[in-house]
Design an enzyme around this catalytic site. Structure first.
Site, PDB file in Angstrom:
ATOM      1  N   LYS A  50     -18.364   2.438   0.270  1.00 25.21           N
ATOM      2  CA  LYS A  50     -17.101   2.990   0.604  1.00 25.21           C
ATOM      3  C   LYS A  50     -16.774   4.287   0.052  1.00 25.21           C
ATOM      4  O   LYS A  50     -16.274   5.115   1.043  1.00 25.21           O
ATOM      5  CB  LYS A  50     -15.975   1.958   0.040  1.00 25.21           C
ATOM      6  CG  LYS A  50     -16.034   0.861   0.556  1.00 25.21           C
ATOM      7  CD  LYS A  50     -15.073  -0.395   0.070  1.00 25.21           C
ATOM      8  CE  LYS A  50     -15.226  -1.890   0.668  1.00 25.21           C
ATOM      9  NZ  LYS A  50     -14.372  -2.855   0.149  1.00 25.21           N
ATOM     10  N   GLN A  94     -10.764  -4.427  -4.903  1.00 23.27           N
ATOM     11  CA  GLN A  94     -11.795  -5.165  -4.685  1.00 23.27           C
ATOM     12  C   GLN A  94     -12.015  -6.614  -4.866  1.00 23.27           C
ATOM     13  O   GLN A  94     -11.653  -6.999  -6.115  1.00 23.27           O
ATOM     14  CB  GLN A  94     -13.194  -4.594  -4.837  1.00 23.27           C
ATOM     15  CG  GLN A  94     -14.511  -5.256  -4.561  1.00 23.27           C
ATOM     16  CD  GLN A  94     -14.608  -5.038  -3.002  1.00 23.27           C
ATOM     17  OE1 GLN A  94     -14.229  -3.852  -2.550  1.00 23.27           O
ATOM     18  NE2 GLN A  94     -15.293  -5.946  -2.510  1.00 23.27           N
ATOM     19  N   ASP A 117      -6.480  -2.132   3.120  1.00 20.89           N
ATOM     20  CA  ASP A 117      -6.761  -3.313   3.455  1.00 20.89           C
ATOM     21  C   ASP A 117      -6.250  -4.287   4.411  1.00 20.89           C
ATOM     22  O   ASP A 117      -6.752  -5.100   4.752  1.00 20.89           O
ATOM     23  CB  ASP A 117      -7.275  -4.248   2.196  1.00 20.89           C
ATOM     24  CG  ASP A 117      -8.687  -4.013   1.696  1.00 20.89           C
ATOM     25  OD1 ASP A 117      -9.614  -3.916   2.270  1.00 20.89           O
ATOM     26  OD2 ASP A 117      -8.890  -4.151   0.524  1.00 20.89           O
TER      27      ASP A 117
END
Ligand code: GUN
Length: 282
Positions: A50, A94, A117
């Protein structure tokens, strides 16, 4: 029937190059903060890719790598700090998190406008209520982009999604419903799964079961989207038995090179949009 293999890498490259051009032309400086708690190898690999992708399009991206034993309050304090920092436009924690940390509490603490997200209940709720203001989770958003690359309209199509996770199945169901699909969400307790799947115009496998979907589960000409990332004897494979389904599906996404690259591209799109929203450049 010849099956078209969808090139997720090429679609993602196109999205990323358009973001890179806009960042370079306008001298924008979107800044993404990625938080990783603990030493899960797979998560570390994902987060590094990422970061690499973000930097390649001209964004700033920091990884905050915290110890496995980090407390919930310690993580909340970092999120609060990043929420307040006006130079940070996107925050991603995460998952999964270590057992001592409640993920719901953490995701709920991220400011909705920095929640790239799209997992915060505020954004998830907007998506579910059909609003176009929601930050949409990257994997469902990438799947929609893939589907639109082959079908201009999804109106009236029957989508069957195998898997009901908060990251893929549930938000994808809302997203496809918002695009006028008839949506069925199947899961581990669903009866007659192969027969149900064989009624789908769009079949999405997101259950984490290697090579579960076989040829007789697929309607002739259907689009098959494989979200699985599994390893068998060191080799990557999806939730679809690719070789078996080829020749039956109209379209299929490969693993690797299908949904995975699109997920990262959509994360960058969400980060860029968050930047525009917060800096009033839009
Ligand atoms: N773990 C697995 N997929 C994801 C994702 O899309 N975002 C985050 N933050 N964690 C994940």
């Amino acid at each position: 029937m010849s099956t078209v293999v969808i090139d997720g890498k090429a679609l993602a490259a196109d999205v990323k190059s358009r973001i890179a051009v806009r960042i370079a032309e306008k001298n924008h400086k979107p800044h993404l903060a990625v938080i990783l708690v603990g030493d899960d190898e797979a998560s570390l690999v994902y987060d590094r890719s990422k970061q690499k992708a973000a930097k390649a399009v001209g964004m700033e991206c920091d990884i905050f790598h915290l110890e496995e034993k980090t407390s919930e309050n310690g993580l909340l304090a970092l999120i609060e700090h990043l929420n307040q920092d006006e130079n940070i436009h996107g925050i991603l924690v995460q998952l999964p998190l270590p057992a001592q940390i409640n993920p719901e509490k953490i995701i709920g603490a991220i400011l909705p406008q920095k929640d790239v997200d799209g997992f915060n209940p505020y954004n998830a709720g907007l998506l579910q209520s059909g609003s176009d203001k929601a930050v949409v989770a990257a994997t469902p958003k990438g799947i929609l982009h893939i589907l639109h690359s082959v079908y201009p309209s999804l109106k009236g199509m029957h989508a069957v999604i195998i898997g009901r996770s908060n990251i893929v199945g549930r938000p994808l169901a809302s997203l496809l419903l918002n695009h006028d699909c008839t949506v069925t969400v199947a899961h581990s307790k669903t009866a007659n799964l192969p027969e149900l799947c064989a009624t789908a115009d769009i079949l999405v496998a997101a259950c984490g079961c290697p090579k579960l979907v076989k040829r007789n589960w697929v309607k002739s000409g259907a689009a098959v989207i494989d979200v699985g990332i599994n390893r068998i004897e060191g080799k990557l494979c999806g939730d679809v038995d690719f070789e078996d389904v080829c020749g039956q599906a109209g379209f299929i996404t490969p693993v690797p090179g299908g949904v995975g690259p699109m997920t990262i591209a959509m994360l960058l799109e969400n980060t860029y949009q968050a930047y525009l929203n917060q800096t009033e450049h839009s």
